[in-house]
Design a protein around this motif. Structure first.
Motif, PDB file in Angstrom:
ATOM      1  N   ALA A 169       0.856  -1.195   0.000  1.00 39.15           N
ATOM      2  CA  ALA A 169       0.000   0.000   0.000  1.00 39.15           C
ATOM      3  C   ALA A 169       0.883   1.233   0.000  1.00 39.15           C
ATOM      4  CB  ALA A 169      -0.908  -0.002   1.225  1.00 39.15           C
ATOM      5  N   VAL A 170       0.288   2.350  -0.374  1.00 45.14           N
ATOM      6  CA  VAL A 170       1.006   3.628  -0.346  1.00 45.14           C
ATOM      7  C   VAL A 170       0.005   4.714   0.021  1.00 45.14           C
ATOM      8  CG1 VAL A 170       0.661   4.149  -2.801  1.00 45.14           C
ATOM      9  CG2 VAL A 170       2.621   5.110  -1.607  1.00 45.14           C
ATOM     10  N   ARG A 171       0.491   5.748   0.718  1.00 49.75           N
ATOM     11  CA  ARG A 171      -0.358   6.883   1.088  1.00 49.75           C
ATOM     12  C   ARG A 171       0.216   8.151   0.473  1.00 49.75           C
ATOM     13  NH1 ARG A 171      -0.467   6.373   7.518  1.00 49.75           N
ATOM     14  NH2 ARG A 171       1.719   5.928   7.077  1.00 49.75           N
ATOM     15  N   LEU A 172      -0.604   8.820  -0.338  1.00 46.53           N
ATOM     16  CA  LEU A 172      -0.223  10.077  -0.972  1.00 46.53           C
ATOM     17  C   LEU A 172      -1.430  11.012  -0.940  1.00 46.53           C
ATOM     18  CD1 LEU A 172       1.519   8.627  -4.165  1.00 46.53           C
ATOM     19  CD2 LEU A 172       2.696   9.683  -2.227  1.00 46.53           C
ATOM     20  N   GLN A 173      -1.200  12.283  -0.706  1.00 50.61           N
ATOM     21  CA  GLN A 173      -2.266  13.294  -0.668  1.00 50.61           C
ATOM     22  C   GLN A 173      -3.443  12.836   0.192  1.00 50.61           C
ATOM     23  OE1 GLN A 173      -3.544  15.018  -4.352  1.00 50.61           O
ATOM     24  NE2 GLN A 173      -1.510  15.719  -4.913  1.00 50.61           N
ATOM     25  N   ARG A 174      -3.120  12.371   1.390  1.00 44.10           N
ATOM     26  CA  ARG A 174      -4.128  11.913   2.365  1.00 44.10           C
ATOM     27  C   ARG A 174      -5.068  10.872   1.761  1.00 44.10           C
ATOM     28  NH1 ARG A 174      -4.128  13.497   6.966  1.00 44.10           N
ATOM     29  NH2 ARG A 174      -6.320  12.981   7.364  1.00 44.10           N
ATOM     30  N   THR A 175      -4.514  10.041   0.887  1.00 43.55           N
ATOM     31  CA  THR A 175      -5.270   8.989   0.224  1.00 43.55           C
ATOM     32  C   THR A 175      -4.513   7.675   0.359  1.00 43.55           C
ATOM     33  OG1 THR A 175      -6.127  10.586  -1.381  1.00 43.55           O
ATOM     34  CG2 THR A 175      -6.304   8.256  -1.955  1.00 43.55           C
ATOM     35  N   LEU A 176      -5.236   6.612   0.705  1.00 49.85           N
ATOM     36  CA  LEU A 176      -4.648   5.279   0.813  1.00 49.85           C
ATOM     37  C   LEU A 176      -4.924   4.512  -0.472  1.00 49.85           C
ATOM     38  CD1 LEU A 176      -3.465   2.799   2.279  1.00 49.85           C
ATOM     39  CD2 LEU A 176      -5.730   2.425   3.281  1.00 49.85           C
ATOM     40  N   PHE A 177      -3.870   3.967  -1.065  1.00 48.09           N
ATOM     41  CA  PHE A 177      -3.984   3.147  -2.264  1.00 48.09           C
ATOM     42  C   PHE A 177      -3.615   1.713  -1.896  1.00 48.09           C
ATOM     43  CE2 PHE A 177      -2.908   7.449  -3.497  1.00 48.09           C
ATOM     44  CZ  PHE A 177      -3.731   7.713  -4.585  1.00 48.09           C
ATOM     45  N   VAL A 178      -4.509   0.779  -2.178  1.00 49.39           N
ATOM     46  CA  VAL A 178      -4.257  -0.637  -1.903  1.00 49.39           C
ATOM     47  C   VAL A 178      -5.094  -1.447  -2.890  1.00 49.39           C
ATOM     48  CG1 VAL A 178      -6.085  -0.795  -0.148  1.00 49.39           C
ATOM     49  CG2 VAL A 178      -4.162  -2.404  -0.075  1.00 49.39           C
ATOM     50  N   HIS A 179      -4.626  -2.633  -3.248  1.00 57.08           N
ATOM     51  CA  HIS A 179      -5.272  -3.376  -4.332  1.00 57.08           C
ATOM     52  C   HIS A 179      -6.729  -3.718  -4.030  1.00 57.08           C
ATOM     53  CE1 HIS A 179      -5.639  -5.886  -7.848  1.00 57.08           C
ATOM     54  NE2 HIS A 179      -6.102  -6.866  -7.096  1.00 57.08           N
ATOM     55  N   GLY A 180      -6.987  -4.344  -2.888  1.00 61.00           N
ATOM     56  CA  GLY A 180      -8.344  -4.786  -2.589  1.00 61.00           C
ATOM     57  C   GLY A 180      -9.044  -3.930  -1.554  1.00 61.00           C
ATOM     58  N   GLY A 181      -8.402  -3.736  -0.419  1.00 60.95           N
ATOM     59  CA  GLY A 181      -8.985  -2.982   0.680  1.00 60.95           C
ATOM     60  C   GLY A 181      -8.406  -3.478   1.991  1.00 60.95           C
TER      61      GLY A 181
END
Length: 640
Positions: free
Chosen positions: A187-199
Motif C-alpha cells: 500500500a502507499v499513502r499520498l495526498q491523504r489517500t490510501l492506495f491498496v489493491h483490494g482494501g
C-alpha cells in the motif's frame, strides 16, 4: 519461529528494498488492474500527460500509482513490468507499482488465470533436464501411474506444455519475476489517500503500514519454503497445483491423527503450519489483496469499517482496484471516500483505459477521450467564485446582515455560494449583543476570507472556499455553499449518530482549537455544518473572529486539550512574516500580534497537558494502535 519462517525472513530482508525518500506529489495519477493490457496502459499514460510518445517521463510534479494485477488473463505483462521499471528509473520516487492478488498467485504457483500463450513465451528457456525429471515424477503420481507410455506422455504435455517449467523458475522468489513481485509495496499513502489493491479490514489496518507489509511478505515466503520442505520429504508433489495443496494436507493430517501408531513417526509441524497459512494475509478472502467490501458491500453496513480504516491510517479516502466496474467507468462510493478504479484495462475485459487523478483537492476520472470531474479542485472552485456570472439570487432569511445565496455560472459550470457584505468597525469600547465590551469591535466579511486562508495553512480543510469580489456593485465575501449539510443543532434534535462517533468528535475538538486561535466566540450549533454523506464538519460564519484579546476564550483551559499532532506542528511553525504575507490587508498588525499570542498560549497548554495527562490523551494519533509509525510526529522545539 519455525525454520520456514526464519528462512523466509532472511530472504525477505534481501528482497524488500529500502524505502526511497518522499517526493512532493502535486498531482497523483492512479491506474487499476492491467492484466497484460500494455497498449491501453501506454495510452492512458500518454493521455494523462505523464509520458511522451517515446515513453519518457515528462511530468516532474506528478506521481503514478499502479494498483497491481499486471499479470494473468493477458500476455503482455513482461512489457508492462519493463516499462514500470524504466519509468521508475526515470522518475525516482514517483512511480509506485503495488502488489496485486494475481502477482501473489503467480509467486505461489496458482496459475488458474495464466494463458497458453503466456506459457509458450518461455518455451525456448525450458530445460530438457528439468522436463525429464518432472516427467519421471508425473509417472509415479496416481494420474500417470495407470497410463501407458504414450498416454502418459500426452497427459504430461497437456498439463505442462513447453515453457511451463521455465516460467515456474522465473516466478520463484529469486527468479527475475518473483523478485520483482516481492519488491512491490502492499500500500502507499499520498495526498491523504490510501492506495491498496483490494482494501483493508479494521483488524488488518490496526497492524499499521510497516507490520502489515512485513507480515504479508513473510507469510508468502514462508508458504513457499514450507511447501518445498514438504516436497523434499515426500508429502507433496512439486507438480501439484497450488489450490490442491491445502485439501491434500488436511486429508493427510486427518489420517495421521486417526492412526497414532503411524502418526508418531512423522514430524507434522511444518504441515500444520502450512495449513495455518491458508489464512495468510495474501490469501485470505478479506485480506488486503482480495477484499471487496468497499466495492460490493452495502454502504450502510460497511461504512463503520471504512471510517475506522481511514481513521487508523490517517487518510481522507481510499482507492482500490480488484473489482471490475461495469461499463469501464471509475466508480465512487461512500460520499467520495472510496474510489473503485478497476475498469477492465486488460484485453480480457475489453481494454477500457482509465486513470484516477488527484490534484489540488479535486478528483477526476481520466479516459482517452476526455476527463470527468468527480470532485472539483479548490482552484477550480475559486475561479468559479471569482469569475462566475450571477444567474440567480435570493436573500438568506436567517441573516441579519443582508447576506444572499447566489447561483454562479462559468462556461456552463454552476456553483451555489453565499455572499456576505457585513462590514462593521467601531472605534473605542463597544458592546455587541451577548459579547463582553471590547476595543475596536469588527464584524467584517474580510475575516471570512482570512479564516479560510488560515484553515488551509494549518491543514484543517474545514472552512469552505472563500474569495472576495463585487456583486451588483457591493464588495463582499463569496463562500462555497455546503450542499447536503445539516447543522449540529439539527443533528442533535434528530438524534442522528455518525457511523464513527470518534471521527466527528475529533473534528469538533479541532474546531475548538481553531476557534480559540482566531478567538471566534460566535460559534454556535447553527454554524457547525455536517455533510451526512461523509460526516465531515464544515465551519462557517467567521466575520466576528480575530479579536484583539491576547487570551484564550472562557472555558478553554478547563479541560485537557485534544488535538492532532499535525495541527500542533502547524501551529508551532507559524511565523509573523508568513502570516503577514498570507493575510495582506485582511488583518491589522494588532490582530496578527493577538493571534500569535493566543497561539503561544495554546502551545503552552499542549505542553502542560502532555506532562499531566500523557500523549495518548492529548494527541489523536497516539490513540491509534500503531501511532509511532503512522504519522509524522510533532515534538516541541521545532518552530521555524
Amino acid at each position: 519461529m519455525t525454520r520456514g519462517a526464519a528462512i523466509a525472513a532472511a530472504v525477505l530482508l534481501a528482497l524488500v528494498p529500502i524505502s526511497r525518500a518522499e517526493v512532493a506529489c502535486e498531482r497523483v495519477v492512479a491506474v487499476g488492474d492491467l492484466h497484460g493490457g500494455y497498449d491501453a496502459f501506454v495510452s492512458i499514460l500518454l493521455s494523462s500527460g505523464l509520458i511522451d510518445a517515446n515513453k519518457r517521463w515528462i511530468d516532474d510534479e506528478a506521481c503514478l500509482v499502479q494498483l497491481g494485477d499486471v499479470v494473468d488473463r493477458g500476455d503482455r505483462w513482461p512489457e508492462i513490468m519493463a516499462l514500470i521499471d524504466e519509468l521508475a528509473r526515470q522518475a525516482p520516487g514517483r512511480f509506485h507499482a503495488l502488489l496485486g492478488n494475481h502477482e501473489a498467485m503467480n509467486l505461489l504457483g496458482d496459475w488458474r488465470y495464466v494463458t497458453q500463450c503466456d506459457i509458450e513465451r518461455f518455451s525456448e528457456e525450458d530445460e530438457s533436464k528439468e522436463r525429464r525429471r518432472a516427467y519421471r515424477e508425473f509417472e509415479r503420481l496416481p494420474i500417470g501411474r495407470d497410463l501407458d507410455e504414450e498416454a502418459c506422455r500426452r497427459a504430461f504435455d497437456e498439463r505442462f506444455p513447453p515453457g511451463w517449467f521455465a516460467r515456474r523458475a522465473a516466478f520463484v522468489p529469486k527468479g527475475r519475476y518473483g523478485a520483482w513481485i516481492l519488491e512491490r509495496p502492499l500500500a502507499v499513502r499520498l495526498q491523504r489517500t490510501l492506495f491498496v489493491h483490494g482494501g483493508l479490514t479494521p483488524a488488518d489496518a490496526r497492524l499499521g503500514p510497516e507490520e502489515l507489509e512485513r507480515r504479508t511478505k513473510q507469510e508468502l515466503l514462508e508458504i513457499l519454503e514450507l511447501k518445498q520442505e514438504l516436497i523434499e520429504r515426500g508429502w507433496l508433489s512439486s507438480l501439484l497445483p497450488f489450490d490442491a495443496i491445502f485439501p491434500i494436507l488436511s486429508s493427510l493430517l486427518d489420517t495421521l491423527q486417526q492412526n497414532t501408531s503411524i502418526g508418531r513417526n512423522y514430524r507434522v509441524g511444518p504441515a500444520w503450519r502450512l495449513l495455518e497459512l491458508a489464512d495468510a494475509l495474501a490469501i485470505r478472502v478479506d485480506g488486503p489483496l482480495w477484499h471487496r467490501d468497499f466495492a460490493n458491500g452495502v454502504e450502510a453496513e460497511v461504512e463503520p469499517a471504512l471510517d475506522e480504516v481511514l481513521w487508523l491510517w490517517d487518510v481522507d479516502r481510499i482507492v482500490v482496484a480488484h473489482t471490475p466496474q461495469l461499463g469501464g467507468r471509475i466508480g465512487a462510493r461512500f460520499g467520495g471516500r472510496a474510489y473503485l478504479i478497476d475498469t477492465g484495462i486488460g484485453p480480457h475485459y475489453g481494454g477500457h483505459a482509465s486513470a484516477l487523478e488527484l490534484r489540488d483537492g479535486g478528483v477526476r476520472a481520466l479516459y482517452p477521450g476526455g476527463a470527468e470531474v468527480l470532485v472539483r479542485s479548490e482552484p477550480a472552485i475559486e475561479r468559479l467564485l471569482r469569475e462566475g456570472r450571477v444567474v440567480a439570487s435570493e436573500p438568506l432569511v436567517e441573516s441579519r446582515s443582508g447576506a444572499m445565496k447566489v447561483l454562479l455560472d462559468r462556461d456552463g459550470q454552476q456553483l451555489e455560494a453565499a455572499f456576505k457584505i457585513v462590514d462593521v468597525r467601531k472605534l473605542g469600547v463597544a458592546r455587541e449583543g451577548r459579547f463582553a465590551p471590547e476595543i475596536m469591535f469588527t464584524d467584517t466579511y474580510r475575516h471570512d476570507r482570512a479564516a479560510y486562508l488560515l484553515d488551509r495553512l494549518l491543514g484543517l480543510n474545514m472552512v469552505p472556499v472563500t474569495v472576495l469580489r463585487e456583486i451588483e456593485g457591493q464588495r463582499g465575501a463569496v463562500i462555497d455553499w455546503v450542499s447536503g449539510a445539516i447543522t449540529e443543532g439539527q443533528r442533535r434534535a434528530k438524534a442522528l449518530q455518525p457511523p464513527d462517533a470518534r471521527r466527528l468528535h475529533e473534528q469538533r475538538e479541532l474546531m475548538k482549537v481553531f476557534d480559540a486561535l482566531i478567538l471566534n466566540t460566535d460559534r454556535s450549533l447553527n454554524n457547525e455544518l455536517i455533510t451526512t454523506r461523509d460526516w465531515k464538519l464544515h465551519l462557517i460564519d467567521h466575520s466576528r473572529s480575530f479579536r484583539l484579546a491576547e487570551e484564550l476564550p472562557p472555558g478553554f483551559e478547563d479541560e485537557p486539550i485534544s488535538i492532532s499532532r499535525r495541527l500542533a506542528s502547524a501551529l508551532e511553525s507559524l511565523t509573523p512574516g508568513e502570516l503577514s504575507t498570507l493575510f495582506g490587508d485582511l488583518l491589522s498588525g494588532l490582530q496578527l500580534r493577538s493571534l500569535l499570542a493566543r497561539r503561544d498560549l495554546i502551545l503552552e497548554k499542549i505542553a502542560r497537558d502532555r506532562a499531566r495527562f500523557g500523549d495518548a490523551l492529548v494527541f489523536h494519533e497516539d490513540s491509534r494502535p500503531f501511532a509511532k509509525g503512522s504519522a509524522k510526529y510533532y515534538e516541541p522545539g521545532k518552530r521555524r
